[in-house]
Design a protein around this motif. Structure first.
Motif, PDB file in Angstrom:
ATOM      1  N   UNK A 257       0.845  -1.200   0.000  1.00 51.31           N
ATOM      2  CA  UNK A 257       0.000   0.000   0.000  1.00 51.31           C
ATOM      3  C   UNK A 257       0.878   1.246   0.000  1.00 51.31           C
ATOM      4  N   UNK A 258       0.485   2.243  -0.796  1.00 51.76           N
ATOM      5  CA  UNK A 258       1.243   3.492  -0.906  1.00 51.76           C
ATOM      6  C   UNK A 258       0.279   4.671  -0.902  1.00 51.76           C
ATOM      7  N   UNK A 259       0.631   5.704  -0.161  1.00 54.74           N
ATOM      8  CA  UNK A 259      -0.085   6.979  -0.242  1.00 54.74           C
ATOM      9  C   UNK A 259       0.942   8.056  -0.571  1.00 54.74           C
ATOM     10  N   UNK A 260       0.648   8.874  -1.577  1.00 57.69           N
ATOM     11  CA  UNK A 260       1.596   9.887  -2.036  1.00 57.69           C
ATOM     12  C   UNK A 260       0.908  11.244  -2.071  1.00 57.69           C
ATOM     13  N   UNK A 261       1.565  12.248  -1.491  1.00 60.92           N
ATOM     14  CA  UNK A 261       1.065  13.622  -1.548  1.00 60.92           C
ATOM     15  C   UNK A 261       2.247  14.565  -1.729  1.00 60.92           C
ATOM     16  N   UNK A 262       1.958  15.799  -2.094  1.00 59.60           N
ATOM     17  CA  UNK A 262       2.981  16.823  -2.252  1.00 59.60           C
ATOM     18  C   UNK A 262       3.100  17.644  -0.979  1.00 59.60           C
ATOM     19  N   UNK A 263       4.331  17.936  -0.585  1.00 56.90           N
ATOM     20  CA  UNK A 263       4.551  18.798   0.574  1.00 56.90           C
ATOM     21  C   UNK A 263       4.015  20.206   0.305  1.00 56.90           C
ATOM     22  N   UNK A 281      -2.402  14.311  -7.352  1.00 54.99           N
ATOM     23  CA  UNK A 281      -2.066  13.999  -5.963  1.00 54.99           C
ATOM     24  C   UNK A 281      -2.938  14.829  -5.020  1.00 54.99           C
ATOM     25  N   UNK A 282      -3.239  14.276  -3.810  1.00 58.22           N
ATOM     26  CA  UNK A 282      -2.755  13.024  -3.216  1.00 58.22           C
ATOM     27  C   UNK A 282      -3.517  11.811  -3.756  1.00 58.22           C
ATOM     28  N   UNK A 283      -2.842  10.635  -3.689  1.00 55.85           N
ATOM     29  CA  UNK A 283      -3.455   9.396  -4.162  1.00 55.85           C
ATOM     30  C   UNK A 283      -3.127   8.242  -3.219  1.00 55.85           C
ATOM     31  N   UNK A 284      -4.013   7.266  -3.215  1.00 56.29           N
ATOM     32  CA  UNK A 284      -3.800   6.008  -2.505  1.00 56.29           C
ATOM     33  C   UNK A 284      -3.720   4.889  -3.532  1.00 56.29           C
ATOM     34  N   UNK A 285      -2.706   4.032  -3.401  1.00 61.79           N
ATOM     35  CA  UNK A 285      -2.458   2.968  -4.367  1.00 61.79           C
ATOM     36  C   UNK A 285      -2.297   1.654  -3.611  1.00 61.79           C
ATOM     37  N   UNK A 286      -2.961   0.612  -4.086  1.00 58.98           N
ATOM     38  CA  UNK A 286      -2.829  -0.697  -3.451  1.00 58.98           C
ATOM     39  C   UNK A 286      -2.783  -1.775  -4.526  1.00 58.98           C
ATOM     40  N   UNK A 287      -2.414  -2.984  -4.114  1.00 55.60           N
ATOM     41  CA  UNK A 287      -2.345  -4.100  -5.054  1.00 55.60           C
ATOM     42  C   UNK A 287      -3.434  -5.109  -4.710  1.00 55.60           C
ATOM     43  N   UNK A 288      -4.056  -5.670  -5.740  1.00 54.34           N
ATOM     44  CA  UNK A 288      -5.036  -6.741  -5.587  1.00 54.34           C
ATOM     45  C   UNK A 288      -4.352  -8.027  -6.065  1.00 54.34           C
ATOM     46  N   UNK A 289      -3.869  -8.852  -5.136  1.00 52.83           N
ATOM     47  CA  UNK A 289      -3.058 -10.021  -5.515  1.00 52.83           C
ATOM     48  C   UNK A 289      -3.865 -11.068  -6.275  1.00 52.83           C
ATOM     49  N   UNK A 290      -3.270 -11.599  -7.353  1.00 48.62           N
ATOM     50  CA  UNK A 290      -3.860 -12.694  -8.122  1.00 48.62           C
ATOM     51  C   UNK A 290      -5.345 -12.463  -8.402  1.00 48.62           C
ATOM     52  N   UNK A 291      -5.676 -11.253  -8.838  1.00 51.67           N
ATOM     53  CA  UNK A 291      -7.070 -10.829  -8.965  1.00 51.67           C
ATOM     54  C   UNK A 291      -7.739 -11.369 -10.227  1.00 51.67           C
ATOM     55  N   UNK A 292      -6.950 -11.609 -11.263  1.00 52.75           N
ATOM     56  CA  UNK A 292      -7.483 -12.140 -12.517  1.00 52.75           C
ATOM     57  C   UNK A 292      -6.726 -13.399 -12.921  1.00 52.75           C
ATOM     58  N   UNK A 293      -7.414 -14.215 -13.707  1.00 52.35           N
ATOM     59  CA  UNK A 293      -6.778 -15.394 -14.304  1.00 52.35           C
ATOM     60  C   UNK A 293      -6.572 -15.062 -15.789  1.00 52.35           C
TER      61      UNK A 293
END
Length: 296
Positions: A257-263, A281-293
């Motif tokens: 999980x990552x959250x990125x913003x500008x100072x 920005x700001x944004x929140x980024x996450x991964x969905x593991x093995x979400x598709x075949x």
């Protein structure tokens, strides 16, 4: 009865797009009893077609086009409780996901070599709880270069068009102060560019993230340690030779999980998501593991 949807972007692949479509239909006929073909006419069509196919219980969805069309197909399936198997035939300029999956980049070869009995789990990324990506998010000079690369340049030069535009933009270097939370751990980073990759292939450079696998359940976060033009130039060898750990020029983290913003709240910076402009920005980024075949 096994049923498959084939979504075709007719503007991809040049004059041979129709020939490739016929080849794909013949190949898919070896594994599916019913083939439904739909052509895209505008942005968002591939996403909508894939989403409806999931709701209608199709066994598989294939798309034929460039990375943008592939992204739309994946995005259309991502939110559905039932997700058909996914496949694609690469007709784009870069074809990063095809490279990551070791698929042939020649469309005819990719079609003929398709094995409908073999699939592989595929991670996808999620941005701000609403958008999806399959390869990379870029923030800073590099995405600006991609956004400024014309269709004509991309067609003529392929992935070199991105590198040329990036080098032009480095001369006008601008670094940003980012606040970044990596799995909840906060860091302040000064950099001209951040990249969040899901696969080893970024903008056609297949060894940029050698540790990244399509189903490792991780976001691969890298940033350039640069604040001026000279430092930017010094980072390039480290970047292009492949990043598998932090060094004096590049920072590297594997997270979920990552959250990125500008100072500086007065600055505005947009993401580039799989080659297209995304949220600011700001944004929140996450991964969905093995979400598709995916048919590999």
């Amino acid at each position: 009865m096994e049923k498959v949807l084939l979504v075709v972007n007719p503007s991809s692949g040049g004059e041979k797009a129709k020939d490739f479509e016929e080849m794909a239909k013949e190949k898919l006929g070896q594994g599916f009893e019913e083939i439904v073909v739909k052509h895209t006419e505008k942005g968002g069509d591939a996403r909508d077609f894939a989403k409806q196919a999931a709701k209608d219980g199709f066994d598989a969805v294939f798309v034929m086009g460039g990375d943008g069309t592939v992204n739309e197909g994946i995005s259309g399936l991502a939110e559905e409780e039932y997700r058909p198997k996914f496949g694609f035939f690469p007709l784009g300029t870069v074809n990063d996901l095809a490279r990551a999956l070791k698929m042939p980049l020649d469309p005819e070869e990719a079609i003929q070599s398709l094995d409908l009995t073999k699939t592989k789990a595929l991670d996808i990324g999620k941005v701000n709880n609403k958008d999806y990506f399959m390869n990379v998010i870029a923030i800073g000079t590099i995405p600006q270069a991609v956004n400024e690369t014309s269709v004509e340049e991309k067609t003529k030069l392929g992935k070199l068009a991105y590198a040329i535009s990036a080098l032009k933009n480095l001369a006008d270097n601008h670094s940003y102060a980012f606040t970044v939370q990596l799995d909840g751990q906060e860091k302040v980073i000064e950099s001209s560019n951040l990249l969040i990759g899901l696969t080893n292939s970024i903008a056609g450079f297949e060894e940029l993230l050698p540790e990244a696998k399509v189903n490792d359940g991780l976001l691969h976060f890298i940033y350039l340690k640069d604040s001026n033009f000279l430092e930017s130039v010094q980072t390039l060898p480290s970047l292009l030779s492949g990043v598998d750990q932090s060094n004096e020029h590049v920072g590297y983290y594997q997270v979920k999980d990552i959250r990125i913003s500008l100072e500086d709240q007065g600055e505005e910076l947009h993401l580039n998501v799989d080659g297209d402009e995304g949220d600011k920005l700001p944004v929140d980024i996450t991964v969905l593991p093995s979400h598709l075949e995916v048919f590999a």
